[in-house]
Design a protein around this motif. Sequence first.
Motif, PDB file in Angstrom:
ATOM      1  N   MET A   1     -24.060  70.654  11.268  1.00  0.00           N
ATOM      2  CA  MET A   1     -23.351  71.305  12.372  1.00  0.00           C
ATOM      3  C   MET A   1     -23.121  72.780  12.018  1.00  0.00           C
ATOM      4  N   ILE A   2     -23.674  73.686  12.832  1.00  0.00           N
ATOM      5  CA  ILE A   2     -23.586  75.109  12.551  1.00  0.00           C
ATOM      6  C   ILE A   2     -22.445  75.724  13.368  1.00  0.00           C
ATOM      7  N   LYS A   3     -21.506  76.311  12.666  1.00  0.00           N
ATOM      8  CA  LYS A   3     -20.336  76.892  13.316  1.00  0.00           C
ATOM      9  C   LYS A   3     -20.743  78.059  14.222  1.00  0.00           C
ATOM     10  N   ASN A   4     -20.091  78.120  15.387  1.00  0.00           N
ATOM     11  CA  ASN A   4     -20.314  79.176  16.378  1.00  0.00           C
ATOM     12  C   ASN A   4     -21.732  79.198  16.943  1.00  0.00           C
ATOM     13  N   GLN A   5     -22.444  78.084  16.836  1.00  0.00           N
ATOM     14  CA  GLN A   5     -23.746  77.974  17.498  1.00  0.00           C
ATOM     15  C   GLN A   5     -23.614  77.056  18.705  1.00  0.00           C
ATOM     16  N   VAL A   6     -24.181  77.491  19.819  1.00  0.00           N
ATOM     17  CA  VAL A   6     -24.188  76.707  21.046  1.00  0.00           C
ATOM     18  C   VAL A   6     -25.623  76.338  21.373  1.00  0.00           C
ATOM     19  N   ASP A   7     -25.886  75.042  21.548  1.00  0.00           N
ATOM     20  CA  ASP A   7     -27.199  74.576  21.985  1.00  0.00           C
ATOM     21  C   ASP A   7     -27.143  74.305  23.483  1.00  0.00           C
ATOM     22  N   ILE A   8     -28.027  74.965  24.226  1.00  0.00           N
ATOM     23  CA  ILE A   8     -28.110  74.799  25.675  1.00  0.00           C
ATOM     24  C   ILE A   8     -29.318  73.939  25.995  1.00  0.00           C
ATOM     25  N   ILE A   9     -29.108  72.864  26.753  1.00  0.00           N
ATOM     26  CA  ILE A   9     -30.206  72.003  27.191  1.00  0.00           C
ATOM     27  C   ILE A   9     -30.304  72.138  28.704  1.00  0.00           C
ATOM     28  N   THR A  10     -31.479  72.554  29.204  1.00  0.00           N
ATOM     29  CA  THR A  10     -31.660  72.750  30.637  1.00  0.00           C
ATOM     30  C   THR A  10     -32.545  71.661  31.212  1.00  0.00           C
ATOM     31  N   ASP A  37     -32.940  74.493  24.378  1.00  0.00           N
ATOM     32  CA  ASP A  37     -33.856  73.345  24.335  1.00  0.00           C
ATOM     33  C   ASP A  37     -34.432  73.122  22.942  1.00  0.00           C
ATOM     34  N   SER A  38     -33.566  73.191  21.964  1.00  0.00           N
ATOM     35  CA  SER A  38     -33.998  72.982  20.585  1.00  0.00           C
ATOM     36  C   SER A  38     -34.446  71.537  20.378  1.00  0.00           C
ATOM     37  N   VAL A  39     -35.500  71.363  19.599  1.00  0.00           N
ATOM     38  CA  VAL A  39     -35.975  70.016  19.289  1.00  0.00           C
ATOM     39  C   VAL A  39     -34.935  69.264  18.472  1.00  0.00           C
ATOM     40  N   ASN A  40     -34.225  69.992  17.633  1.00  0.00           N
ATOM     41  CA  ASN A  40     -33.215  69.383  16.772  1.00  0.00           C
ATOM     42  C   ASN A  40     -31.924  70.189  16.847  1.00  0.00           C
ATOM     43  N   LYS A  42     -28.455  71.729  16.363  1.00  0.00           N
ATOM     44  CA  LYS A  42     -27.562  71.694  15.205  1.00  0.00           C
ATOM     45  C   LYS A  42     -26.251  72.436  15.437  1.00  0.00           C
ATOM     46  N   GLY A  43     -26.042  72.954  16.637  1.00  0.00           N
ATOM     47  CA  GLY A  43     -24.828  73.698  16.902  1.00  0.00           C
ATOM     48  C   GLY A  43     -23.602  72.803  17.014  1.00  0.00           C
ATOM     49  N   GLU A  44     -22.442  73.409  16.871  1.00  0.00           N
ATOM     50  CA  GLU A  44     -21.206  72.634  16.992  1.00  0.00           C
ATOM     51  C   GLU A  44     -20.843  72.390  18.455  1.00  0.00           C
ATOM     52  N   ILE A  45     -21.461  73.158  19.364  1.00  0.00           N
ATOM     53  CA  ILE A  45     -21.199  73.022  20.796  1.00  0.00           C
ATOM     54  C   ILE A  45     -22.518  72.780  21.512  1.00  0.00           C
ATOM     55  N   VAL A  46     -22.515  71.829  22.442  1.00  0.00           N
ATOM     56  CA  VAL A  46     -23.695  71.557  23.263  1.00  0.00           C
ATOM     57  C   VAL A  46     -23.310  71.703  24.732  1.00  0.00           C
ATOM     58  N   VAL A  47     -24.150  72.410  25.482  1.00  0.00           N
ATOM     59  CA  VAL A  47     -23.981  72.552  26.928  1.00  0.00           C
ATOM     60  C   VAL A  47     -25.231  71.996  27.592  1.00  0.00           C
ATOM     61  N   ILE A  48     -25.052  71.009  28.478  1.00  0.00           N
ATOM     62  CA  ILE A  48     -26.170  70.409  29.197  1.00  0.00           C
ATOM     63  C   ILE A  48     -26.121  70.876  30.642  1.00  0.00           C
ATOM     64  N   ASN A  49     -27.183  71.544  31.078  1.00  0.00           N
ATOM     65  CA  ASN A  49     -27.307  72.013  32.455  1.00  0.00           C
ATOM     66  C   ASN A  49     -28.153  70.991  33.209  1.00  0.00           C
ATOM     67  N   THR A  50     -27.530  70.211  34.067  1.00  0.00           N
ATOM     68  CA  THR A  50     -28.139  69.008  34.621  1.00  0.00           C
ATOM     69  C   THR A  50     -28.861  69.247  35.940  1.00  0.00           C
ATOM     70  N   CYS A  51     -29.718  68.275  36.284  1.00  0.00           N
ATOM     71  CA  CYS A  51     -30.409  68.249  37.576  1.00  0.00           C
ATOM     72  C   CYS A  51     -29.952  67.005  38.339  1.00  0.00           C
ATOM     73  N   GLY A  52     -29.752  67.154  39.650  1.00  0.00           N
ATOM     74  CA  GLY A  52     -29.312  66.014  40.450  1.00  0.00           C
ATOM     75  C   GLY A  52     -30.127  65.846  41.706  1.00  0.00           C
ATOM     76  N   PHE A  53     -31.396  66.290  41.673  1.00  0.00           N
ATOM     77  CA  PHE A  53     -32.203  66.373  42.883  1.00  0.00           C
ATOM     78  C   PHE A  53     -32.743  65.016  43.324  1.00  0.00           C
ATOM     79  N   ILE A  54     -33.446  64.324  42.458  1.00  0.00           N
ATOM     80  CA  ILE A  54     -34.011  63.016  42.777  1.00  0.00           C
ATOM     81  C   ILE A  54     -33.598  62.017  41.701  1.00  0.00           C
ATOM     82  N   GLN A  55     -33.856  60.724  41.952  1.00  0.00           N
ATOM     83  CA  GLN A  55     -33.347  59.677  41.080  1.00  0.00           C
ATOM     84  C   GLN A  55     -33.825  59.828  39.640  1.00  0.00           C
TER      85      GLN A  55
END
Length: 433
Positions: A1-10, A37-40, A42-55
């Motif tokens: 876990m890397i301090k002050n790193q944010v992983d964004i998943i889109t 969109d890191s493969v692995n 390692k940040g201490e914070i994760v933000v997921i930007n979601t899609c809700g268009f189709i099932q």
Amino acid sequence: MIKNQVDIITMGCSKNLVDSEKIMRQLEANGYTCKHDSVNPKGEIVVINTCGFIQDAKEESINEILRFSMAKEEGRIRKLFVMGCLSQRYHKELLEEIDNVDKYYGKFDYNQLLTDLGKAEIPAYRDQRHITTPRHYAYLKISEGCDRKCAYCAIPIITGRHQSRPMKDILREVRLLADAGVRELQVIAQELTYYGVDIDGHRHIAELVAKMAEIKGIEWIRLHYAYPNQFPDDLLQVMRDNPKVCKYLDIALQHVSDNMLQRMHRHTTKEETYNLISRLREMVPGVNLRTTMMVGFPGETDDDFNQLIEFVKWARFERLGAFAYSEEEGTYSALHYKDDVPEDVKRDRLDRLMAVQQDISAEIQASLVGKTMKVIVDRKEKGFYVGRTQFSSPEVDPEVLIPVGDRTLRNGRFYNVRITGSEEFDLYGEVVS
């Protein structure tokens, strides 16, 4: 876990990607390191930007939330935040079902994340983004929402009414992108041609694109997600006359039979659709058209589908994607129509339609052999430099593969390439100058 790193998943579309890039820049301005969109992760914070268009997209987003919820339970991340279309549409349900998320944000309030982290939005960086694409191209979102209310579509439910960005803000962002090395703009909106109507009742897309083309450093401007009803001819004039505007248009038609167009609430007719394609080809010689078609919409008959097949054979779209209808809760079709086309019929129609397009695509690709075309290089991969012509959008359209030889090609540079071979989806070429 890397301090002050944010992983964004889109998740989902390029419009979501722009939102991710904006929040990343604000986070970085507040002292965080951001990874996308890191493969692995390692940040201490994760933000997921979601899609809700189709099932399928909703399920993929939910699975991603569950994956990182487990990571939080196991102590591998410290905080988990969720934003985007899914949490805009299903905020209450997500709160009840997955309560291990620190906070859910909607589509438009994600900057509140900064406050919740004890930070604040920095106005000087409001128009800036952390570009996650190759540095020579970027997506440019000119509006949010949609007024069209097609019977099958959940986008207006999620994003609300069409809202154009002020032109001065868009042009300021284009200048910043150009200064950062961007040479190619992918202009995106849910309904591109409607730009400006909500501001003063008039369409200003042609004016906007012409002004973008005046900005030094920008060499290609590509237009995505137009709507066929009341298509503005002045935009076609800009495409025809301005060499910086790619002769490429992404215009989703969905169907062609009057029965389907009426039931889909597309506000156009079969005759108007044929006339539009003829007008596009006539006014912009050499234009490449990308479209999307839907099969299996409630009430689609064999005759409706056969009309669609004949239209696709006639139109000879350079790019065509298709999908089978899937009922989306809250939409007009879900509330008022019975999903009466059997799944096996939907699959068969989809396969037949794409088989027709496959032959058309192969013929069009083969016709390019021997021609010399301007190509921008995106990357080097498996013994090839991989590039695109003005007729190809990143990630979704055919690419040009140039064998690695003695000459070194640079990403983001333009080269004249003679096409030496073709496949259904890709071209092969050699640099001639």
